[in-house]
Design an enzyme around this catalytic site. Structure first.
Site, PDB file in Angstrom:
ATOM      1  CG  HIS A  51     -11.760   2.114  -8.245  1.00 31.68           C
ATOM      2  ND1 HIS A  51     -11.513   1.652  -9.507  1.00 31.68           N
ATOM      3  CD2 HIS A  51     -10.567   2.390  -7.680  1.00 31.68           C
ATOM      4  CE1 HIS A  51     -10.201   1.628  -9.696  1.00 31.68           C
ATOM      5  NE2 HIS A  51      -9.602   2.082  -8.601  1.00 31.68           N
TER       6      HIS A  51
ATOM      7  CG  ASP B 169      -6.343   5.909  -1.918  1.00 32.62           C
ATOM      8  OD1 ASP B 169      -5.258   5.369  -1.648  1.00 32.62           O
ATOM      9  OD2 ASP B 169      -6.607   6.390  -3.033  1.00 32.62           O
TER      10      ASP B 169
END
Ligand code: CMC
Length: 400
Positions: free
Chosen positions: A278, A336
């Site tokens: 991320h 996710d």
């Protein structure tokens, strides 16, 4: 004479030493002040309007979270009732929208179909000419209410079934599952879907929120801005990762194969773990922690062997990621990674996972649009030009 531009001709892109100063991917660029969301990426913390994601996940609903994001405060009971009623009243699509949904080629990915159908619903808005920011809340209520209807209708038509019309006696999450499956969901499924919508509702200036804001900053219309967000969300580096994560677990196929797969694909540097890494989190994504608990519960209680298998594969792969990539490089599993297993347990086809993300994220896109455009300045960054200037133009017939 052909020449290159000197650094002082583009000094906004050059540092004190005359070197290009480029934030590739707009890393750590702050484009505005905001009161919507704070991510503490080093301490696994996320806040919407100052409230921790853990508290919201435990106590809030999607309807309340959307209100919070748009209006900046938790609603009173009456405010929430009124807001919820407006959402319920706006769920139905005009017949023409169902016609368009039926016309979309069956091999179209649901996110591309969602882009088309959302744009068409915008065309049908009788107030589509009203572009001002003051019209955004009513348009946002209408479109937020309709996105689940669009996604469910697209899924059913793609599957050769008739769309199921929305019901106004069910919550946002429950009605979506009802329209998707054609039967009323259990309390457990409703709660899990609602929780996932809260977790996915907002996440600061990510690629899709920025796309929405960029379109909105030109004073374009609400639907164009949201369609921009949908387009950005679709990609596998952003929202599309929740589909790719489950495909990756399926590709690994068995618990026995995880270590070998990891070695061959990830340690070798050939591929990325989908659902890991991320730009902002350099520690565990707090939303992943919450999704993981729910995936575990489904794995233990659903009685579906496939769900347990996916969970076991995901669990082992996460151990490898956390022990190596996360520990040494801050590449940890993200939201996710686990969400797809929760959806899988609710019998939702994999290609519907990113559309569900969009159903939730319209709340965040709208909040950013409202905030940014209320004190608007067009988004217009620069590029560092490294090509030539003053090249001699040769007529086409004289080119070699
Ligand atoms: N697996 C293995 N290596 C990775 C991963 C990963 N998932 N993510 C980044 N890296 C490596 C990458 O190969 C690069 O290595 P090197 O420096 O040796 O070339 C380094 O980390 C930096 O990568 P980057 O692409 O510059 O990092 P970024 O901050 O620009 O990208 C990201 C962030 C999310 C796009 C990236 O981590 C990624 O591709 N992850 C997989 C897709 C994914 O899960 N996306 C969902 C993001 S969270 C929810 C959302 O926003 O939708």
């Amino acid at each position: 004479m052909p020449r290159k531009p000197t650094p002082d001709m583009q000094k906004w892109c050059v540092d004190e030493k005359g070197q290009p100063r480029i934030n590739k991917g707009a890393e750590n660029v702050c484009v505005d002040e905001s009161e919507i969301c704070f991510i503490d990426g080093f301490h696994s913390k996320l806040y919407y309007r100052g409230y921790s994601i853990e508290d919201l996940a435990q106590h809030s609903t999607f309807e309340e979270t959307a209100y919070l994001l748009w209006f900046g405060k938790l609603p009173t009971r009456n405010e929430l009732k009124e807001f919820d009623q407006k959402l319920r009243d706006n769920r139905e699509l005009p017949e023409a929208a169902y016609d368009v949904i039926r016309e979309i080629p069956k091999d179209t990915h649901p996110m591309e179909a969602l882009r088309t159908a959302t744009s068409f619903v915008g065309n049908l808005d009788p107030e589509k000419q009203k572009l001002g920011i003051e019209y955004v809340p009513s348009k946002a209520i209408s479109l937020t209410a309709k996105l689940p209807t669009i996604v469910a209708a697209l899924a059913r038509v793609k599957d050769g079934k008739e769309p199921v019309k929305p019901r106004s006696d069910l919550s946002h999450a429950s009605n979506f599952l009802y329209m998707l499956h054609g039967e009323e969901p259990s309390e457990e499924w409703t709660r899990s879907m609602d929780l996932s919508l809260v977790l996915y509702a907002e996440h600061e200036m990510n690629a899709s929120a920025f796309s929405t804001v960029v379109v909105g900053s030109t004073l374009s219309d609400y639907y164009s801005a949201i369609v921009g967000g949908i387009g950005a969300l679709r990609g596998p580096l952003h929202g599309g990762a929740n589909e790719e994560a489950v495909k990756q677990f399926n590709e690994i196929g068995s618990l026995d194969n995880v270590d070998k797969w990891y070695q061959e694909n990830i340690l070798s540097g050939k591929r990325r773990v989908m659902g890991a890494g991320h730009r902002v989190y350099k520690s565990y994504d707090p939303r992943a922690r919450i999704f993981r608990e729910h995936a575990k519960r489904f794995a233990e209680t659903s009685g579906i062997p496939e769900v347990k298998k996916l969970y076991d594969i995901a669990f082992r792969l996460e151990e490898l990621v956390m022990g190596q990539l996360c520990e040494t490089r801050g590449i940890c599993t993200n939201v996710d990674y686990w969400s797809g297993i929760v959806y899988y347990a609710m019998n939702i086809p994999i290609e519907q996972y990113t559309p569900i993300f969009a159903i939730a994220r319209i709340a965040g896109w709208t909040a950013h649009l409202l905030e940014y455009v209320s004190r608007n300045r067009i988004v217009r960054p620069r590029l560092y030009y490294k090509g030539m200037l003053d090249l001699e133009y040769t007529l086409v017939d004289k080119r070699g």
